[in-house]
Design a protein around this motif. Structure first.
Motif, PDB file in Angstrom:
ATOM      1  N   ARG A  49      58.626  10.915  65.073  1.00  0.00           N
ATOM      2  CA  ARG A  49      59.192  12.015  65.849  1.00  0.00           C
ATOM      3  C   ARG A  49      60.195  11.500  66.883  1.00  0.00           C
ATOM      4  N   THR A  53      64.085  12.446  66.816  1.00  0.00           N
ATOM      5  CA  THR A  53      64.667  13.068  68.010  1.00  0.00           C
ATOM      6  C   THR A  53      65.881  12.280  68.485  1.00  0.00           C
ATOM      7  N   TYR A  56      68.873  12.674  65.922  1.00  0.00           N
ATOM      8  CA  TYR A  56      69.489  14.006  65.900  1.00  0.00           C
ATOM      9  C   TYR A  56      69.734  14.552  67.306  1.00  0.00           C
ATOM     10  N   HIS A  57      69.800  13.698  68.319  1.00  0.00           N
ATOM     11  CA  HIS A  57      69.869  14.202  69.695  1.00  0.00           C
ATOM     12  C   HIS A  57      71.085  15.086  69.954  1.00  0.00           C
ATOM     13  N   GLN A  60      70.656  19.143  67.161  1.00  0.00           N
ATOM     14  CA  GLN A  60      69.299  19.671  67.117  1.00  0.00           C
ATOM     15  C   GLN A  60      69.107  20.732  66.047  1.00  0.00           C
ATOM     16  N   GLN A  61      70.121  21.534  65.786  1.00  0.00           N
ATOM     17  CA  GLN A  61      69.985  22.522  64.713  1.00  0.00           C
ATOM     18  C   GLN A  61      69.807  21.821  63.369  1.00  0.00           C
ATOM     19  N   SER A  64      66.238  20.772  62.978  1.00  0.00           N
ATOM     20  CA  SER A  64      65.368  21.893  62.608  1.00  0.00           C
ATOM     21  C   SER A  64      65.469  22.207  61.119  1.00  0.00           C
ATOM     22  N   GLY A 100      59.449  20.401  66.911  1.00  0.00           N
ATOM     23  CA  GLY A 100      60.904  20.240  66.880  1.00  0.00           C
ATOM     24  C   GLY A 100      61.611  20.834  68.079  1.00  0.00           C
ATOM     25  N   PRO A 101      62.928  20.736  68.071  1.00  0.00           N
ATOM     26  CA  PRO A 101      63.715  21.101  69.249  1.00  0.00           C
ATOM     27  C   PRO A 101      63.751  22.590  69.580  1.00  0.00           C
ATOM     28  N   PHE A 102      63.466  23.449  68.635  1.00  0.00           N
ATOM     29  CA  PHE A 102      63.574  24.884  68.895  1.00  0.00           C
ATOM     30  C   PHE A 102      62.229  25.587  68.906  1.00  0.00           C
ATOM     31  N   ARG A 103      61.196  24.878  69.315  1.00  0.00           N
ATOM     32  CA  ARG A 103      59.869  25.497  69.348  1.00  0.00           C
ATOM     33  C   ARG A 103      59.806  26.515  70.485  1.00  0.00           C
TER      34      ARG A 103
END
Length: 111
Positions: A49, A53, A56-57, A60-61, A64, A100-103
């Protein structure tokens, strides 16, 4: 290819990742069991993870979308290995998507 259907998900991460610089195996999935090659935890493990992260910093899309494809692949693999006692879709969602980034919390989703 049908323009109304998204392309199939990729095969997922491979052991030949550019972050791999030691003699230890990388934190990539051992398929079809979806355990980590390096630490044998359910993949994505905490180290995987962190690597994802960092990789893909700025996108972020994309992370996901990538995680959703891996979720689909893992569900397929694990169901075929053991259709009766495998992880539930909710357990796999929590494992692959929820971190993930959009939780969002359920309350945020309703608002």
């Amino acid at each position: 290819m049908n323009p109304h259907h998204p392309p199939p998900p990729r095969l997922g991460p491979t052991p030949n990742t550019r972050h791999h610089t030691t003699n230890r195996p990388p934190h990539t999935p051992r398929r079809p069991l979806w355990t980590c090659r390096a630490c044998a935890q359910p993949w994505p493990c905490p180290d995987a993870r962190l690597h994802l992260t960092a990789e893909y910093h700025t996108r972020q899309q994309n992370l996901s979308i990538y995680l959703a494809g891996l979720y689909h692949d893992a569900m397929h693999d694990l169901y075929h290995l053991n259709p009766h006692d495998g992880p539930s879709p909710r357990q796999l969602f929590d494992r692959f998507i929820a971190w993930g980034p959009f939780r969002r919390t359920p309350r945020e989703a309703r608002e």
